[in-house]
Scaffold this motif. Structure first.
Motif, PDB file in Angstrom:
ATOM      1  N   SER A  28      60.227  79.758  32.264  1.00  0.00           N
ATOM      2  CA  SER A  28      59.869  79.312  30.845  1.00  0.00           C
ATOM      3  C   SER A  28      59.607  77.894  30.917  1.00  0.00           C
ATOM      4  CB  SER A  28      61.007  79.611  30.148  1.00  0.00           C
ATOM      5  OG  SER A  28      61.123  79.306  28.647  1.00  0.00           O
ATOM      6  N   ASN A  29      60.424  77.108  31.405  1.00  0.00           N
ATOM      7  CA  ASN A  29      60.253  75.527  31.534  1.00  0.00           C
ATOM      8  C   ASN A  29      59.078  75.310  32.289  1.00  0.00           C
ATOM      9  OD1 ASN A  29      62.502  75.048  29.890  1.00  0.00           O
ATOM     10  ND2 ASN A  29      63.880  74.646  31.530  1.00  0.00           N
ATOM     11  N   ASP A  85      56.432  76.988  32.696  1.00  0.00           N
ATOM     12  CA  ASP A  85      55.132  77.460  31.542  1.00  0.00           C
ATOM     13  C   ASP A  85      54.910  76.113  30.275  1.00  0.00           C
ATOM     14  OD1 ASP A  85      54.654  79.564  33.177  1.00  0.00           O
ATOM     15  OD2 ASP A  85      55.715  81.039  31.711  1.00  0.00           O
ATOM     16  N   LYS A  86      55.997  75.856  29.834  1.00  0.00           N
ATOM     17  CA  LYS A  86      56.070  74.828  28.838  1.00  0.00           C
ATOM     18  C   LYS A  86      55.402  73.569  29.273  1.00  0.00           C
ATOM     19  CE  LYS A  86      60.098  76.168  26.242  1.00  0.00           C
ATOM     20  NZ  LYS A  86      61.406  75.967  26.254  1.00  0.00           N
ATOM     21  N   ASP A  97      51.637  74.413  29.843  1.00  0.00           N
ATOM     22  CA  ASP A  97      51.226  74.438  28.546  1.00  0.00           C
ATOM     23  C   ASP A  97      50.642  73.092  27.956  1.00  0.00           C
ATOM     24  OD1 ASP A  97      51.125  77.153  28.692  1.00  0.00           O
ATOM     25  OD2 ASP A  97      52.777  77.404  27.359  1.00  0.00           O
ATOM     26  N   SER A  98      51.698  72.222  28.017  1.00  0.00           N
ATOM     27  CA  SER A  98      51.636  70.948  27.717  1.00  0.00           C
ATOM     28  C   SER A  98      50.548  69.915  28.413  1.00  0.00           C
ATOM     29  CB  SER A  98      52.914  70.027  27.700  1.00  0.00           C
ATOM     30  OG  SER A  98      52.695  68.916  27.519  1.00  0.00           O
ATOM     31  N   SER A 110      56.184  69.513  36.699  1.00  0.00           N
ATOM     32  CA  SER A 110      57.265  69.670  36.210  1.00  0.00           C
ATOM     33  C   SER A 110      58.540  68.755  36.594  1.00  0.00           C
ATOM     34  CB  SER A 110      57.792  71.189  36.329  1.00  0.00           C
ATOM     35  OG  SER A 110      56.779  71.966  35.989  1.00  0.00           O
ATOM     36  N   TYR A 158      57.885  65.652  34.847  1.00  0.00           N
ATOM     37  CA  TYR A 158      58.270  65.784  33.501  1.00  0.00           C
ATOM     38  C   TYR A 158      59.742  65.653  33.291  1.00  0.00           C
ATOM     39  CZ  TYR A 158      57.996  68.318  28.633  1.00  0.00           C
ATOM     40  OH  TYR A 158      58.322  68.598  27.361  1.00  0.00           O
TER      41      TYR A 158
END
Length: 105
Positions: A31-32, A34-35, A38-39, A95, A98
């Motif tokens: 989930s993270n 993918d976020k 997407d960003s 990630s 991020y």
């Protein structure tokens, strides 16, 4: 920058090269990830305002075409699998960047 890790017994890694940041490995779930992807996708076009990025992207695309133009179907399939894995590795690296930015103190 080279990141160095030291393993903690509770499963949390601590970055030695960046003080006071502990990495929660549970954060790196689908989930993270993918976020973050997407960003990045939303803002990827912003990179085309950076001359060095545009030049690297052009060289990469040209080289990819040169490499694959003489590949057999099997070699092309293997190469695209290689690119997919490379993208997934880059996703983890993005990630991590991020995550570090979110947790920077």
């Amino acid at each position: 920058m080279v990141l160095q890790f030291s393993l903690k017994l509770n499963g949390v890694y601590e970055l030695e090269s960046i003080k006071n940041i502990k990495i929660d490995l549970n954060w790196f779930n689908k989930s993270n990830m993918d976020k973050v992807d997407d960003s990045i996708e939303v803002h990827i076009n912003d990179l085309f305002d950076i001359k060095d990025y545009v030049e690297l992207n052009r060289k990469f695309n040209k080289l990819t075409l040169e490499l694959t133009s003489n590949f057999s179907a099997e070699e092309r399939k293997k190469f695209y699998e290689y690119q997919k894995i490379d993208f997934e590795l880059s996703s983890y690296q993005s990630s991590l960047a991020y995550y570090i930015a979110l947790n920077k103190k």
